[in-house]
Write an enzyme that holds these catalytic residues in place. Structure first.
Site, PDB file in Angstrom:
ATOM      1  N   TYR A 105       3.778   1.665   3.130  1.00  0.00           N
ATOM      2  CA  TYR A 105       4.836   2.887   3.759  1.00  0.00           C
ATOM      3  C   TYR A 105       5.101   2.868   5.292  1.00  0.00           C
ATOM      4  O   TYR A 105       4.260   2.307   5.896  1.00  0.00           O
ATOM      5  CB  TYR A 105       3.916   4.242   3.408  1.00  0.00           C
ATOM      6  CG  TYR A 105       3.886   4.359   1.692  1.00  0.00           C
ATOM      7  CD1 TYR A 105       4.626   5.092   1.153  1.00  0.00           C
ATOM      8  CD2 TYR A 105       2.599   3.972   1.154  1.00  0.00           C
ATOM      9  CE1 TYR A 105       4.554   5.486  -0.309  1.00  0.00           C
ATOM     10  CE2 TYR A 105       2.470   4.376  -0.182  1.00  0.00           C
ATOM     11  CZ  TYR A 105       3.459   5.050  -0.846  1.00  0.00           C
ATOM     12  OH  TYR A 105       3.288   5.267  -2.110  1.00  0.00           O
ATOM     13  N   TYR A 144      -0.472  -1.848  -3.631  1.00  0.00           N
ATOM     14  CA  TYR A 144      -1.336  -1.622  -2.434  1.00  0.00           C
ATOM     15  C   TYR A 144      -2.695  -1.449  -2.664  1.00  0.00           C
ATOM     16  O   TYR A 144      -2.968  -0.542  -3.500  1.00  0.00           O
ATOM     17  CB  TYR A 144      -0.396  -0.898  -1.383  1.00  0.00           C
ATOM     18  CG  TYR A 144      -0.408   0.305  -2.047  1.00  0.00           C
ATOM     19  CD1 TYR A 144      -1.421   1.383  -1.620  1.00  0.00           C
ATOM     20  CD2 TYR A 144       0.886   0.995  -2.328  1.00  0.00           C
ATOM     21  CE1 TYR A 144      -1.186   2.944  -1.996  1.00  0.00           C
ATOM     22  CE2 TYR A 144       1.023   2.411  -2.655  1.00  0.00           C
ATOM     23  CZ  TYR A 144       0.132   3.256  -2.516  1.00  0.00           C
ATOM     24  OH  TYR A 144       0.332   4.566  -2.841  1.00  0.00           O
ATOM     25  N   ARG A 154      -3.166   0.308  -6.286  1.00  0.00           N
ATOM     26  CA  ARG A 154      -2.188   1.191  -6.945  1.00  0.00           C
ATOM     27  C   ARG A 154      -1.079   0.385  -7.552  1.00  0.00           C
ATOM     28  O   ARG A 154      -0.589  -0.430  -7.109  1.00  0.00           O
ATOM     29  CB  ARG A 154      -1.761   2.072  -6.039  1.00  0.00           C
ATOM     30  CG  ARG A 154      -2.698   3.034  -5.365  1.00  0.00           C
ATOM     31  CD  ARG A 154      -2.504   4.740  -5.891  1.00  0.00           C
ATOM     32  NE  ARG A 154      -1.970   4.785  -7.001  1.00  0.00           N
ATOM     33  CZ  ARG A 154      -1.243   5.526  -7.560  1.00  0.00           C
ATOM     34  NH1 ARG A 154      -0.273   6.435  -6.639  1.00  0.00           N
ATOM     35  NH2 ARG A 154      -0.712   5.669  -8.801  1.00  0.00           N
ATOM     36  N   HIS A 157       4.895   2.200  -7.796  1.00  0.00           N
ATOM     37  CA  HIS A 157       5.200   3.431  -8.298  1.00  0.00           C
ATOM     38  C   HIS A 157       6.249   4.153  -7.203  1.00  0.00           C
ATOM     39  O   HIS A 157       6.424   3.736  -5.908  1.00  0.00           O
ATOM     40  CB  HIS A 157       4.184   4.302  -8.487  1.00  0.00           C
ATOM     41  CG  HIS A 157       3.151   4.774  -7.215  1.00  0.00           C
ATOM     42  ND1 HIS A 157       2.638   3.789  -6.805  1.00  0.00           N
ATOM     43  CD2 HIS A 157       3.150   5.702  -6.226  1.00  0.00           C
ATOM     44  CE1 HIS A 157       1.955   4.170  -5.683  1.00  0.00           C
ATOM     45  NE2 HIS A 157       2.499   5.344  -5.361  1.00  0.00           N
ATOM     46  N   HIS A 159       7.399   8.071  -5.890  1.00  0.00           N
ATOM     47  CA  HIS A 159       7.231   9.454  -6.016  1.00  0.00           C
ATOM     48  C   HIS A 159       8.435  10.321  -6.018  1.00  0.00           C
ATOM     49  O   HIS A 159       9.444   9.974  -5.609  1.00  0.00           O
ATOM     50  CB  HIS A 159       6.474   9.796  -4.519  1.00  0.00           C
ATOM     51  CG  HIS A 159       5.340   9.312  -4.414  1.00  0.00           C
ATOM     52  ND1 HIS A 159       3.774   9.650  -4.864  1.00  0.00           N
ATOM     53  CD2 HIS A 159       4.853   8.083  -3.761  1.00  0.00           C
ATOM     54  CE1 HIS A 159       2.969   9.032  -4.467  1.00  0.00           C
ATOM     55  NE2 HIS A 159       3.583   7.796  -3.780  1.00  0.00           N
TER      56      HIS A 159
END
Length: 237
Positions: A105, A144, A154, A157, A159
């Site tokens: 991110y 990640y 994870r 995905h 959000h």
């Protein structure tokens, strides 16, 4: 108008609990006492109302930023926002955020050593049209590590945040990709009742795939009823 999920058995049981011990941070985040209902004021009920002028052209495209093109596989994510009767919800503000192709991110707290892409900010927004349809162009996010347990990764995905006519009318969920190898050990995914988990998984859409450009994925969001998309449970049940 965007409504919270109906509190009947079928829809309510789709939501994940606020406290799910396998997801370690919920042990600190979940409330220990009953929640207190705060009455809404006039300003929270009547506004803000989002219109077409509030969304600039290109805000639904994450593949270009800061004077360059993002790295990774281009994808087109599209779908409809529907109510329990299958009717479209128009003029709903959708905001999305995600990691880059390397699983990182653009956030000061994300420090794991995957490369930062200078041309990928990882945020976008759009309004649903009169048929409840939305569309984003982006890069397929990478998995990640996140330290929840040994060798924890994870699944890829995106959000999703959906607003109604006011900031207090907000629903948040995650969209996953088909056949992700990390589903088996992801406590966020597995906190949702098993029968409802597939509602968070997008489907490959060949018809929406663009020749020599991007792969298509479809993700419909149902706000209420027995087919409701799982959201964060505001009451912790």
């Amino acid at each position: 108008m965007l409504h919270l999920p109906a509190h009947h058995h079928a829809g309510h049981e789709a939501n994940a609990p606020l406290l799910f011990p396998e997801y370690k941070t919920t042990r600190l985040r979940s409330p220990k006492n009953d929640l207190i209902l705060v009455p809404q004021r006039l300003g929270e009920i009547t506004g803000p109302v989002f219109g077409d002028a509030d969304i600039a052209k290109g805000e639904n495209d994450m593949t270009h930023a800061n004077g360059g093109e993002a790295q990774g596989q281009r994808i087109i994510v599209h779908g409809r926002v529907l109510d329990s009767a299958g009717k479209p919800i128009p003029d709903t503000l959708i905001e999305v955020w995600q990691a880059n192709a390397g699983g990182r991110y653009r956030h000061k707290m994300d420090s794991w050593p995957a490369p930062l892409d200078p041309h990928f900010n990882g945020v976008a927004r759009c309004l649903t049209d009169k048929h409840g349809h939305y569309e984003f162009t982006t890069i397929k996010p990478g998995a990640y590590p996140w330290g929840n347990h040994h060798n924890a990764w994870r699944p890829a995905h995106i959000h999703f945040s959906l607003f109604g006519q006011a900031f207090t009318q907000r629903l948040v969920t995650q969209m996953y990709f088909p056949d992700d190898p990390f589903f088996f050990q992801d406590p966020i995914y597995n906190s949702v009742p098993e029968a409802a988990r597939e509602r968070m998984i997008s489907t490959f859409d060949y018809d929406h795939t663009r020749d020599n450009w991007a792969v298509g994925f479809k993700f419909d969001i149902v706000l209420r009823g027995q087919d409701a998309t799982p959201f964060e449970d505001p009451e912790g049940h």
